[in-house]
Design an enzyme around this catalytic site. Structure first.
Site, PDB file in Angstrom:
ATOM      1  N   LYS A 149      34.894 102.770   1.597  1.00 51.84           N
ATOM      2  CA  LYS A 149      35.182 103.751   0.557  1.00 51.84           C
ATOM      3  C   LYS A 149      34.854 103.182  -0.831  1.00 51.84           C
ATOM      4  CE  LYS A 149      39.342 104.342   2.358  1.00 51.84           C
ATOM      5  NZ  LYS A 149      39.181 103.799   3.711  1.00 51.84           N
ATOM      6  N   ILE A 150      35.365 101.978  -1.113  1.00 48.76           N
ATOM      7  CA  ILE A 150      35.174 101.414  -2.453  1.00 48.76           C
ATOM      8  C   ILE A 150      33.724 100.971  -2.632  1.00 48.76           C
ATOM      9  CG2 ILE A 150      35.905  99.576  -4.031  1.00 48.76           C
ATOM     10  CD1 ILE A 150      38.696  99.744  -2.662  1.00 48.76           C
ATOM     11  N   ASP A 169      27.082  95.391   6.026  1.00 51.05           N
ATOM     12  CA  ASP A 169      28.278  95.917   6.684  1.00 51.05           C
ATOM     13  C   ASP A 169      27.899  96.145   8.140  1.00 51.05           C
ATOM     14  OD1 ASP A 169      30.350  97.488   7.764  1.00 51.05           O
ATOM     15  OD2 ASP A 169      30.854  98.299   5.780  1.00 51.05           O
ATOM     16  N   CYS A 228      37.080  92.081  -5.984  1.00 50.78           N
ATOM     17  CA  CYS A 228      38.226  92.955  -6.247  1.00 50.78           C
ATOM     18  C   CYS A 228      38.759  93.429  -4.903  1.00 50.78           C
ATOM     19  CB  CYS A 228      37.826  94.145  -7.112  1.00 50.78           C
ATOM     20  SG  CYS A 228      37.370  93.672  -8.775  1.00 50.78           S
ATOM     21  N   ARG A 230      40.177  91.175  -1.610  1.00 52.51           N
ATOM     22  CA  ARG A 230      41.371  90.431  -1.220  1.00 52.51           C
ATOM     23  C   ARG A 230      41.171  88.944  -1.509  1.00 52.51           C
ATOM     24  NH1 ARG A 230      44.258  93.775  -1.840  1.00 52.51           N
ATOM     25  NH2 ARG A 230      45.673  94.870  -0.466  1.00 52.51           N
ATOM     26  N   ASP A 254      39.669  89.443  -9.245  1.00 54.58           N
ATOM     27  CA  ASP A 254      40.911  90.209  -9.470  1.00 54.58           C
ATOM     28  C   ASP A 254      41.988  89.778  -8.484  1.00 54.58           C
ATOM     29  OD1 ASP A 254      42.458  92.363 -10.643  1.00 54.58           O
ATOM     30  OD2 ASP A 254      42.125  93.493  -8.795  1.00 54.58           O
ATOM     31  N   GLU A 259      48.914  84.611  -4.856  1.00 48.09           N
ATOM     32  CA  GLU A 259      49.266  85.447  -6.015  1.00 48.09           C
ATOM     33  C   GLU A 259      50.772  85.418  -6.214  1.00 48.09           C
ATOM     34  OE1 GLU A 259      47.536  89.361  -5.726  1.00 48.09           O
ATOM     35  OE2 GLU A 259      45.555  88.571  -5.311  1.00 48.09           O
ATOM     36  N   HIS A 278      45.195  91.048 -10.380  1.00 50.54           N
ATOM     37  CA  HIS A 278      45.251  92.087  -9.344  1.00 50.54           C
ATOM     38  C   HIS A 278      45.474  93.473  -9.981  1.00 50.54           C
ATOM     39  CE1 HIS A 278      46.168  92.670  -4.811  1.00 50.54           C
ATOM     40  NE2 HIS A 278      45.613  93.754  -5.300  1.00 50.54           N
ATOM     41  N   LEU A 279      44.494  93.838 -10.808  1.00 49.78           N
ATOM     42  CA  LEU A 279      44.609  95.105 -11.550  1.00 49.78           C
ATOM     43  C   LEU A 279      43.777  96.240 -10.953  1.00 49.78           C
ATOM     44  CD1 LEU A 279      44.413  93.935 -15.300  1.00 49.78           C
ATOM     45  CD2 LEU A 279      46.427  94.544 -13.954  1.00 49.78           C
ATOM     46  N   GLY A 280      43.117  95.965  -9.800  1.00 51.47           N
ATOM     47  CA  GLY A 280      42.192  96.949  -9.229  1.00 51.47           C
ATOM     48  C   GLY A 280      42.774  98.348  -9.127  1.00 51.47           C
ATOM     49  N   ALA A 281      44.026  98.444  -8.736  1.00 51.26           N
ATOM     50  CA  ALA A 281      44.622  99.769  -8.511  1.00 51.26           C
ATOM     51  C   ALA A 281      45.427 100.238  -9.720  1.00 51.26           C
ATOM     52  CB  ALA A 281      45.525  99.715  -7.293  1.00 51.26           C
TER      53      ALA A 281
HETATM   54  N1  LIG Z   1      42.059  94.878  -6.118  1.00 52.08           N
HETATM   55  C1  LIG Z   1      42.805  95.909  -5.735  1.00 52.08           C
HETATM   56  O1  LIG Z   1      43.797  96.237  -6.355  1.00 52.08           O
HETATM   57  C2  LIG Z   1      42.412  96.707  -4.522  1.00 52.08           C
HETATM   58  C3  LIG Z   1      42.661  98.088  -4.490  1.00 52.08           C
HETATM   59  C4  LIG Z   1      42.288  98.820  -3.351  1.00 52.08           C
HETATM   60  C5  LIG Z   1      41.698  98.168  -2.279  1.00 52.08           C
HETATM   61  N2  LIG Z   1      41.498  96.825  -2.344  1.00 52.08           N
HETATM   62  C6  LIG Z   1      40.821  96.121  -1.240  1.00 52.08           C
HETATM   63  O2  LIG Z   1      39.430  96.469  -1.250  1.00 52.08           O
HETATM   64  C7  LIG Z   1      38.889  96.273   0.053  1.00 52.08           C
HETATM   65  C8  LIG Z   1      38.032  97.463   0.475  1.00 52.08           C
HETATM   66  O3  LIG Z   1      38.832  98.622   0.572  1.00 52.08           O
HETATM   67  P1  LIG Z   1      38.224 100.030   1.088  1.00 52.08           P
HETATM   68  O4  LIG Z   1      39.263 101.051   0.785  1.00 52.08           O
HETATM   69  O5  LIG Z   1      36.844 100.210   0.607  1.00 52.08           O
HETATM   70  O6  LIG Z   1      38.219  99.769   2.650  1.00 52.08           O
HETATM   71  P2  LIG Z   1      37.332 100.490   3.762  1.00 52.08           P
HETATM   72  O7  LIG Z   1      38.050 100.256   5.037  1.00 52.08           O
HETATM   73  O8  LIG Z   1      36.989 101.878   3.375  1.00 52.08           O
HETATM   74  O9  LIG Z   1      35.981  99.631   3.771  1.00 52.08           O
HETATM   75  C9  LIG Z   1      35.902  98.302   4.224  1.00 52.08           C
HETATM   76  C10 LIG Z   1      34.500  98.110   4.799  1.00 52.08           C
HETATM   77  O10 LIG Z   1      34.350  96.739   5.169  1.00 52.08           O
HETATM   78  C11 LIG Z   1      33.546  96.717   6.355  1.00 52.08           C
HETATM   79  N3  LIG Z   1      33.741  95.437   7.018  1.00 52.08           N
HETATM   80  C12 LIG Z   1      34.753  95.032   7.836  1.00 52.08           C
HETATM   81  N4  LIG Z   1      34.555  93.751   8.220  1.00 52.08           N
HETATM   82  C13 LIG Z   1      33.393  93.357   7.631  1.00 52.08           C
HETATM   83  C14 LIG Z   1      32.656  92.141   7.640  1.00 52.08           C
HETATM   84  N5  LIG Z   1      33.072  91.088   8.349  1.00 52.08           N
HETATM   85  N6  LIG Z   1      31.516  92.078   6.914  1.00 52.08           N
HETATM   86  C15 LIG Z   1      31.073  93.139   6.191  1.00 52.08           C
HETATM   87  N7  LIG Z   1      31.719  94.336   6.158  1.00 52.08           N
HETATM   88  C16 LIG Z   1      32.870  94.428   6.863  1.00 52.08           C
HETATM   89  C17 LIG Z   1      34.025  97.915   7.167  1.00 52.08           C
HETATM   90  O11 LIG Z   1      33.031  98.349   8.075  1.00 52.08           O
HETATM   91  C18 LIG Z   1      34.250  98.938   6.074  1.00 52.08           C
HETATM   92  O12 LIG Z   1      33.109  99.776   5.915  1.00 52.08           O
HETATM   93  C19 LIG Z   1      40.092  96.001   0.954  1.00 52.08           C
HETATM   94  O13 LIG Z   1      40.212  94.599   1.120  1.00 52.08           O
HETATM   95  C20 LIG Z   1      41.277  96.511   0.136  1.00 52.08           C
HETATM   96  O14 LIG Z   1      42.494  95.915   0.497  1.00 52.08           O
HETATM   97  C21 LIG Z   1      41.825  96.086  -3.441  1.00 52.08           C
HETATM   98  O1  LIG Z   2      49.780  97.719  -5.646  1.00 57.23           O
HETATM   99  C1  LIG Z   2      48.796  97.301  -6.250  1.00 57.23           C
HETATM  100  O2  LIG Z   2      48.640  97.385  -7.451  1.00 57.23           O
HETATM  101  C2  LIG Z   2      47.630  96.646  -5.456  1.00 57.23           C
HETATM  102  C3  LIG Z   2      47.029  97.598  -4.506  1.00 57.23           C
HETATM  103  C4  LIG Z   2      45.794  97.176  -3.755  1.00 57.23           C
HETATM  104  O3  LIG Z   2      45.609  95.823  -3.628  1.00 57.23           O
HETATM  105  C5  LIG Z   2      45.808  97.890  -2.434  1.00 57.23           C
HETATM  106  O4  LIG Z   2      45.682  97.248  -1.393  1.00 57.23           O
HETATM  107  O5  LIG Z   2      45.927  99.116  -2.459  1.00 57.23           O
END
Ligand SMILES: NC(=O)c1ccc[n+]([C@@H]2O[C@H](COP(=O)([O-])OP(=O)(O)OC[C@H]3O[C@@H](n4cnc5c(N)ncnc54)[C@H](O)[C@@H]3O)[C@@H](O)[C@H]2O)c1
Ligand SMILES: O=C(O)CC[C@@H](O)C(=O)O
Length: 526
Positions: A149-150, A169, A228, A230, A254, A259, A278-281
């Site tokens: 998604k991201i 991916d 951004c 994990r 991020d 943490e 950790h400001l992504g969200a």
């Molecule tokens: N910084 C933040 O505050 C913040 C906020 C939201 C999400 N996140 C993190 O961002 C990341 C992505 O989230 P998302 O919502 O896009 O998830 P998502 O599940 O939509 O996408 C993850 C993608 O990674 C792929 N994947 C899995 N294992 C893989 C590998 N070994 N190599 C390559 N690709 C692989 C999957 O096929 C999938 O398409 C997650 O780790 C989530 O926790 C961080």
């Molecule tokens: O709560 C937060 O701000 C971090 C959220 C983000 O890392 C998540 O996994 O959705």
């Protein structure tokens, strides 16, 4: 009236929804012992990333029915402990997608134009234009690791900025990547060619320290990395060393291995490193989205309705669930197993519902099979609600057949996965007191309960082969808990299923296939 505890800062929109059906207490900054002391009074707990919901807290939450994580990652919740207690864990898989993607893009631009350091310098009273000459992203190559998604949203925006997009991916089809404007490539090529590398993958055993001294060595000396996703996907000491030695151009992070970030060499580096806490969200919009999304689910579950994004318990009607529950676990386990045996990207899943499962009521088992199949790619982001959609987006075709005449077991499930690396199949049934048994692997009859760590071999049935494999594993200190051979004819092809006590250490599979007679070996974690 139900009681809900909100133990992290949550947008008021969420509190308002909860207040429609429950009395809500907001108590942030509680120490674990304080939370344990009060959690027994509550029916629901709503958190962000600040509260760590351990087994102890779950055990103390004797009334708890639901834990809601206002965000995506549930790595701060002991989900298996909650599942064992029958507590639904829900999250918001999409509420902060845009916020996280925009943060990654902001990090990329800030890093390119040295905005944080330039800003700090002006605020200190300087007017230094020479130290902050930047680079354009236009026509540069962006390597996106993880096109979910991201990653997909980052791709859409980066494309509009004129960037060339490479993506890695293994669970996404070439067609889907092309739709998003990305060329799907192997990871090494992405590392070699990208000017910017942005990570959007879950943290799993395969992705932990994916960026390390070896992979950093493959990148351009000007490459800049953005994380951004994990903490722990990047080995931070190796990253700091590579930046210091000029092996790569810089990084924007991020998220961190620990943490809050403690003492770290990264803090001492200059304008080539940007760090955010950790400001992504952390946007107003995302916080409203996740608060509403999760509060609505808590409200529904407290009213006895299903949850739409449960990460551990299906959001299905309670009557269907009760009947199918043991088979759902079977389907998930088989899906997870056949996905790991198939490896690579699965393109087709054949699901055959046999015996008493050959009815329309068994449809949730197909979803459960897909959920298991997608688990390696998506971890807790796949659930019973989104498994179908996620499979479609990944180009996985599902063929469902029913065979009421199959009567070896009361009901059994056969899954066959075909992917980029070949075809594998597994069959399973419930025996005795509803214990899951694997009854067939790749067409060879066996009868073993699955265990957490397993090894499967495809080999020639011949004297001495079991002993040789046993000694080989013994020489690597791998303890075998059980072993069974499945064969169709004496001294023909056969399958061996071994349960081992710990994960198979790296490199041993290569040694196993060197044993004369063994053609293939697979390790799986269930
Ligand atoms: N910084 C933040 O505050 C913040 C906020 C939201 C999400 N996140 C993190 O961002 C990341 C992505 O989230 P998302 O919502 O896009 O998830 P998502 O599940 O939509 O996408 C993850 C993608 O990674 C792929 N994947 C899995 N294992 C893989 C590998 N070994 N190599 C390559 N690709 C692989 C999957 O096929 C999938 O398409 C997650 O780790 C989530 O926790 C961080
Ligand atoms: O709560 C937060 O701000 C971090 C959220 C983000 O890392 C998540 O996994 O959705």
């Amino acid at each position: 009236m139900s009681k809900v505890l909100v133990s992290d800062t949550i947008d008021q929109a969420g509190i308002d929804i909860l207040s429609q059906v429950a009395s809500v207490d907001v108590k942030t900054g509680l120490k674990p012992a304080e939370l344990i002391e009060i959690i027994g009074d509550y029916d629901a707990l709503m958190i962000r990333s600040g509260t760590r919901v351990t087994q102890e807290i779950i055990d103390a939450g004797t009334q708890l029915k639901i834990i809601g994580r206002a965000g995506v990652g549930v790595d701060n919740v002991d989900v298996p402990a909650a599942t064992r207690r029958g507590i639904v864990v829900v999250n918001s898989p999409e509420g902060n997608t845009i916020a996280a993607a925009e943060h990654a893009l902001a990090m990329m631009l800030a890093l390119s134009r040295h905005i944080p350091d330039a800003n700090a310098s002006v605020k200190r009273g300087a007017w230094d234009r020479n130290s902050f000459v930047g680079a354009e992203v236009y026509k540069k190559t962006l390597g996106i690791v993880g096109l979910g998604k991201i990653g997909s949203h980052v791709a859409a925006v980066a494309k509009a900025m004129g960037m060339k997009l490479l993506a890695y991916d293994p669970f996404i089809s070439t067609e889907r990547a092309e739709q998003i404007g990305c060329q799907l490539v192997e990871l090494d090529l992405l590392f070699q060619q990208a000017d910017y590398i942005t990570l959007h993958i879950p943290k799993t055993s395969e992705t932990t320290h994916l960026i390390n001294s070896v992979t950093l060595g493959k990148m351009k000396p000007t490459a800049r990395i953005i994380n951004c996703a994990r903490g722990g996907i990047i080995e931070e000491t190796a990253l700091a060393a590579a930046i210091k030695a000029g092996k790569i151009g810089g990084a924007a992070l991020d998220v961190f291995e620990t943490e809050p970030l403690g003492e770290s060499e990264l803090r001492s580096l200059g304008k080539e490193v940007i760090l955010t806490p950790h400001l992504g969200a952390s946007t107003t919009e995302a916080q409203v989205n996740v608060a509403i999304d999760v509060a609505e689910q808590i409200r529904d579950v407290l009213l006895g309705l299903p949850a739409r994004s449960a990460v551990n318990i299906p959001g299905l009607g309670p009557d269907v669930l009760e009947e199918l529950k043991p088979y759902m676990q079977l389907a998930e386990t088989l899906g997870n197993l056949v996905g790991q045996l198939a490896g690579g990207r699965v393109e087709l899943l054949n699901v055959r519902l046999q015996g008493e499962l050959a009815t329309n009521k068994s449809q949730p088992l197909v979803i459960a099979s897909l959920k298991g199949l997608l688990y390696q790619a998506l971890r807790e982001r796949v659930n019973y609600v989104n498994a179908n959609i996620e499979a479609k987006e990944r180009g996985i075709r599902v063929i469902e057949t029913r065979d009421a005449s199959a009567r070896d077991y009361a009901g059994s499930l056969h899954l066959e996965a075909t992917g980029t690396l070949g075809t594998h199949s597994v069959t399973g049934a419930l025996l005795g007191d509803k214990e899951i048994h694997l009854t067939d692997v790749d067409g060879f009859p066996i009868n073993v309960p699955p265990s957490k760590y397993m090894v499967f071999t495809l080999h020639r049935d011949m004297p001495g082969i079991i002993g040789k494999l046993g000694s080989l594993l013994g020489s690597f200190n791998v303890n075998i808990a059980s072993m069974q051979v499945g064969r169709k004819i004496v001294r023909g092809d056969a399958v061996m299923a071994l349960s081992i006590d710990d994960p198979l250490p790296d490199g041993i599979l290569d040694e196993i296939v060197k044993v004369p007679g063994i053609r293939d070996a697979y390790t799986v974690t269930l």
